[in-house]
Design a protein around this motif. Structure first.
Motif, PDB file in Angstrom:
ATOM      1  N   THR A  64       0.958  -1.096  -0.143  1.00 32.52           N
ATOM      2  CA  THR A  64       0.044   0.012   0.034  1.00 32.52           C
ATOM      3  C   THR A  64       0.850   1.288  -0.157  1.00 32.52           C
ATOM      4  O   THR A  64       0.222   2.365  -0.282  1.00 32.52           O
ATOM      5  N   GLN A  65       2.326   1.219   0.410  1.00 25.60           N
ATOM      6  CA  GLN A  65       3.011   2.293   0.361  1.00 25.60           C
ATOM      7  C   GLN A  65       4.186   1.812  -0.099  1.00 25.60           C
ATOM      8  O   GLN A  65       4.755   0.465   0.432  1.00 25.60           O
ATOM      9  N   ILE A  66       5.286   2.471  -0.755  1.00 31.54           N
ATOM     10  CA  ILE A  66       6.707   2.090  -0.971  1.00 31.54           C
ATOM     11  C   ILE A  66       7.655   3.206  -0.591  1.00 31.54           C
ATOM     12  O   ILE A  66       7.497   4.359  -0.736  1.00 31.54           O
ATOM     13  N   ASN A  67       8.564   2.867   0.264  1.00 33.10           N
ATOM     14  CA  ASN A  67       9.400   3.723   1.036  1.00 33.10           C
ATOM     15  C   ASN A  67      10.810   3.516   0.247  1.00 33.10           C
ATOM     16  O   ASN A  67      11.681   2.437   0.694  1.00 33.10           O
ATOM     17  N   THR A  68      11.486   4.213  -0.768  1.00 32.30           N
ATOM     18  CA  THR A  68      12.789   4.027  -1.391  1.00 32.30           C
ATOM     19  C   THR A  68      13.866   4.010  -0.334  1.00 32.30           C
ATOM     20  O   THR A  68      14.998   3.278  -0.564  1.00 32.30           O
ATOM     21  N   THR A  69      13.780   4.882   0.658  1.00 30.07           N
ATOM     22  CA  THR A  69      14.726   5.127   1.472  1.00 30.07           C
ATOM     23  C   THR A  69      15.018   3.994   2.369  1.00 30.07           C
ATOM     24  O   THR A  69      16.193   3.596   2.625  1.00 30.07           O
ATOM     25  N   ALA A  70      14.031   3.250   2.794  1.00 31.85           N
ATOM     26  CA  ALA A  70      13.809   2.145   3.727  1.00 31.85           C
ATOM     27  C   ALA A  70      14.441   0.975   2.668  1.00 31.85           C
ATOM     28  O   ALA A  70      15.581   0.306   3.269  1.00 31.85           O
ATOM     29  N   ILE A  71      14.349   0.988   1.601  1.00 31.46           N
ATOM     30  CA  ILE A  71      14.961  -0.091   0.708  1.00 31.46           C
ATOM     31  C   ILE A  71      16.660   0.177   0.584  1.00 31.46           C
ATOM     32  O   ILE A  71      17.169  -0.786   0.797  1.00 31.46           O
ATOM     33  N   VAL A  72      17.015   1.288   0.338  1.00 36.32           N
ATOM     34  CA  VAL A  72      18.337   1.451   0.183  1.00 36.32           C
ATOM     35  C   VAL A  72      18.981   1.167   1.581  1.00 36.32           C
ATOM     36  O   VAL A  72      20.269   0.873   1.546  1.00 36.32           O
ATOM     37  N   THR A  73      18.450   1.688   2.491  1.00 37.65           N
ATOM     38  CA  THR A  73      18.843   1.646   4.013  1.00 37.65           C
ATOM     39  C   THR A  73      18.972   0.053   4.164  1.00 37.65           C
ATOM     40  O   THR A  73      20.020  -0.379   4.839  1.00 37.65           O
ATOM     41  N   LEU A  74      18.062  -0.708   3.952  1.00 37.24           N
ATOM     42  CA  LEU A  74      18.299  -2.091   4.178  1.00 37.24           C
ATOM     43  C   LEU A  74      19.348  -2.789   3.325  1.00 37.24           C
ATOM     44  O   LEU A  74      20.174  -3.691   3.938  1.00 37.24           O
ATOM     45  N   VAL A  75      19.429  -2.370   2.072  1.00 36.61           N
ATOM     46  CA  VAL A  75      20.671  -2.679   1.335  1.00 36.61           C
ATOM     47  C   VAL A  75      22.134  -2.462   1.786  1.00 36.61           C
ATOM     48  O   VAL A  75      22.813  -3.362   1.893  1.00 36.61           O
TER      49      VAL A  75
END
Length: 401
Positions: A182-193
């Motif tokens: 329902t929502q996408i957070n690109t910062t969260a993706i890069v933080t996890l990577v």
């Protein structure tokens, strides 16, 4: 090397990388993002896993084929770049190791109240650092490290699985939103990577394989499996932490902002859960101390025969200095950690770009031909992580002064 020894080394490398990734920041980060994104955090985890695999596969395969550590490969490709890469890794590893030592002290203090002030767990931190030193000074240090990370890796995953089940998460909704968020957070993706394969972490297993004598094109199928297994091990822990946190939050639990991850374990399984959190935090932190020290020093060993001969002493200095800084300050130096975090975000794209360029130099990799799809995915990771890393370092530098 015998078949059983090779399998043990491959599994040990996978666990060394995975447990290096699973540190105090990994645990807190997962809980905080679950609070923000709820079930849609599953999508973030899925995308980050794919990017993690793309980045790590490229690094491990190129290092294995060349038979050279990352810094030597970089220096042969572009003179001086290996020294710069080593400096970034060692400085970032040292800064984060202060946080790892602190996390180990906090975890130990939950189980045994060794310090009068639990917010300054100096005694627990020093005892944990001493244990890490023992591992590096035993005769078969490599095998001891493999054994240590495997045992504690299984302990962390098993205990977190128990808490995840006890929290009764909405698994069906989480599975749906993993593919239909329902929502996408690109910062969260890069933080996890960055938190999984950033900084020194992606090199931990690759350098361990070289030390175990696993190198050459004929070893690539085994190395590929080990590389993917490492990401899946770290991701399994991430998923279990996500489900545990989600179950607590979905049932109305209020997390302590000063210790959100500890709150999850306590709300899910009572005081027993909080003791489990202490074990998980200590295991995650002490294995990250081992991984950080081993990998950081592995970036220095090949620069001079003296460094190679005295690598155990260098490792000792690295760990003791981390513990000393924490003991003097009583808590991780926030400004240093913020700056190190920003720099860490740039290590992965810089190092991965060097590996992707090196793989086309026949003098470095011989007749090996790197798969086009793998290179393409690697360059995608470079582009995404560079963009977000630059944004992060500009923002973080502004916060320091």
């Amino acid at each position: 090397m015998s078949s059983s020894s090779t399998k043990s080394a491959l599994l040990g490398a996978a666990f060394l990388m995975a447990t290096s990734a699973i540190g105090p920041g990994f645990i807190t980060q997962t809980t905080v993002f679950t609070q923000q994104l709820l079930t849609s955090f599953g999508f973030v985890i899925l995308i980050s896993i794919l990017l993690d695999i793309a980045g790590q596969l490229n690094i491990w395969r190129v290092i294995t084929v060349s038979g050279m550590r990352a810094q030597d490969l970089a220096n042969n490709l572009l003179p001086g770049s290996g020294f710069f890469l080593a400096a970034l890794v060692v400085l970032g590893g040292m800064a984060f190791n202060i946080g790892n030592v602190a996390g180990a002290g906090m975890g130990l203090d939950i189980l045994f109240p060794l310090d009068a002030d639990p917010t300054r767990p100096v005694t627990g931190a020093c005892l944990s650092a001493a244990l890490a030193l023992v591992i590096f000074w035993v005769k078969e240090a490599g095998k001891a490290m493999d054994w240590f990370t495997k045992v504690l890796g299984f302990v962390m995953i098993g205990l977190t699985l128990y808490v995840a089940i006890a929290s009764h998460p909405p698994a069906g909704e989480a599975a749906l939103r993993t593919f239909v968020p329902t929502q996408i957070n690109t910062t969260a993706i890069v933080t996890l990577v960055g938190g999984t394969v950033g900084g020194y972490i992606s090199f931990a297993g690759a350098h361990r394989l070289l030390d175990a004598g696993i190198r050459g094109q004929d070893k690539l199928p085994q190395v590929t499996r080990s590389s993917v297994s490492a990401i899946l091990l770290a991701s399994a822990m991430r998923i279990l932490l996500f489900l545990a946190s989600l179950g607590v939050i979905a049932s109305g639990g209020i997390l302590n902002p000063d210790n959100p991850a500890g709150s999850v374990f306590q709300l899910a399984a009572g005081q027993t859960g909080y003791y489990i959190f202490g074990i998980v935090l200590w295991a995650a932190s002490i294995t990250s101390v081992v991984g950080s020290a081993y990998t950081s020093i592995s970036f220095l060993r090949t620069f001079h025969p003296f460094l190679e001969k005295n690598y155990r002493m260098l490792t000792t200095i690295f760990i003791v200095f981390s513990a000393f800084i924490f003991a003097m300050m009583g808590k991780p130096p926030v400004k240093v950690l913020v700056l190190a975090g920003a720099l860490n975000g740039l290590i992965l794209p810089f190092a991965l770009a060097l590996m992707l360029l090196a793989v086309y130099k026949q003098k470095l990799v011989g007749k090996y031909r790197h798969p086009l799809w793998m290179s393409s995915m690697g360059w995608l990771v470079v582009a995404v992580m560079t963009w977000m890393g630059v944004r992060t370092i500009i923002g973080d530098l502004g916060k320091l002064w």
